[in-house]
Design a protein around this motif. Sequence first.
Motif, PDB file in Angstrom:
ATOM      1  N   ASN A  73      11.817  14.695  45.974  1.00  0.00           N
ATOM      2  CA  ASN A  73      12.057  14.057  44.672  1.00  0.00           C
ATOM      3  C   ASN A  73      13.261  14.621  43.922  1.00  0.00           C
ATOM      4  N   ARG A  74      14.214  15.160  44.652  1.00  0.00           N
ATOM      5  CA  ARG A  74      15.451  15.651  44.034  1.00  0.00           C
ATOM      6  C   ARG A  74      16.636  14.957  44.704  1.00  0.00           C
ATOM      7  N   SER A  75      17.615  14.591  43.909  1.00  0.00           N
ATOM      8  CA  SER A  75      18.851  14.041  44.463  1.00  0.00           C
ATOM      9  C   SER A  75      19.918  15.120  44.471  1.00  0.00           C
ATOM     10  N   PHE A  76      20.180  15.677  43.298  1.00  0.00           N
ATOM     11  CA  PHE A  76      21.144  16.758  43.155  1.00  0.00           C
ATOM     12  C   PHE A  76      20.492  17.834  42.309  1.00  0.00           C
ATOM     13  N   SER A  77      20.433  19.049  42.819  1.00  0.00           N
ATOM     14  CA  SER A  77      19.853  20.149  42.057  1.00  0.00           C
ATOM     15  C   SER A  77      20.369  21.476  42.597  1.00  0.00           C
ATOM     16  N   VAL A  78      21.000  22.237  41.722  1.00  0.00           N
ATOM     17  CA  VAL A  78      21.422  23.594  42.059  1.00  0.00           C
ATOM     18  C   VAL A  78      20.887  24.524  40.977  1.00  0.00           C
ATOM     19  N   GLN A  79      20.658  25.771  41.370  1.00  0.00           N
ATOM     20  CA  GLN A  79      20.052  26.703  40.430  1.00  0.00           C
ATOM     21  C   GLN A  79      20.598  28.109  40.672  1.00  0.00           C
TER      22      GLN A  79
END
Length: 184
Positions: A73-79
Amino acid sequence: MKQITFTFCALVAFSASAHAQSTEAKIAKATLVAPPSMQAGAMVIQLSADGSHTVLREGSNGLVCWDRSDEPNRSFSVQCSSVENMDRIKQNRAWNMSGKTAEEIRAMRDAAEADGSRKVSRFGSIYYTLNGEDAASANLHLTIAVPFATADSLGLPDQGSYTRAGSWIMEAGLSGAHLMIPGR
């Protein structure tokens, strides 16, 4: 023979170059959310589904960044967060990639919280997150870890809204207690 040797050497050089470019692209993507003054010194990791990781670049400033766009359920995610939070980061990753439903993952987290096996973030550490459909549309989200803090212990409300000004404690009293910073 010289032609075969040259072709082999060229292929090896191209392969190494493509790998380096791929690694550099991964590093550039993962550090997008890091404060500009910390990007160059941040450690960058690539997380496996089981929570283990590979270091793509060593760091020098205590910040670690990773790409989590492959999570369900993520398209673009950085942390990015403190390297001191690695145990919690790995635990979260393993649960998020377990193939279980959101309700089942929540139940695993609740069980770990109850039995004391839930990993704890360093008090006061920041989680910098960019989420969206792509990098251009991603929104910055900041939280500050305050494990086990309550409204009484910090003097902040434990209820809030993303649309109102003011910070609040989410998950008050639990290992995952954190300050929500709206408008970020």
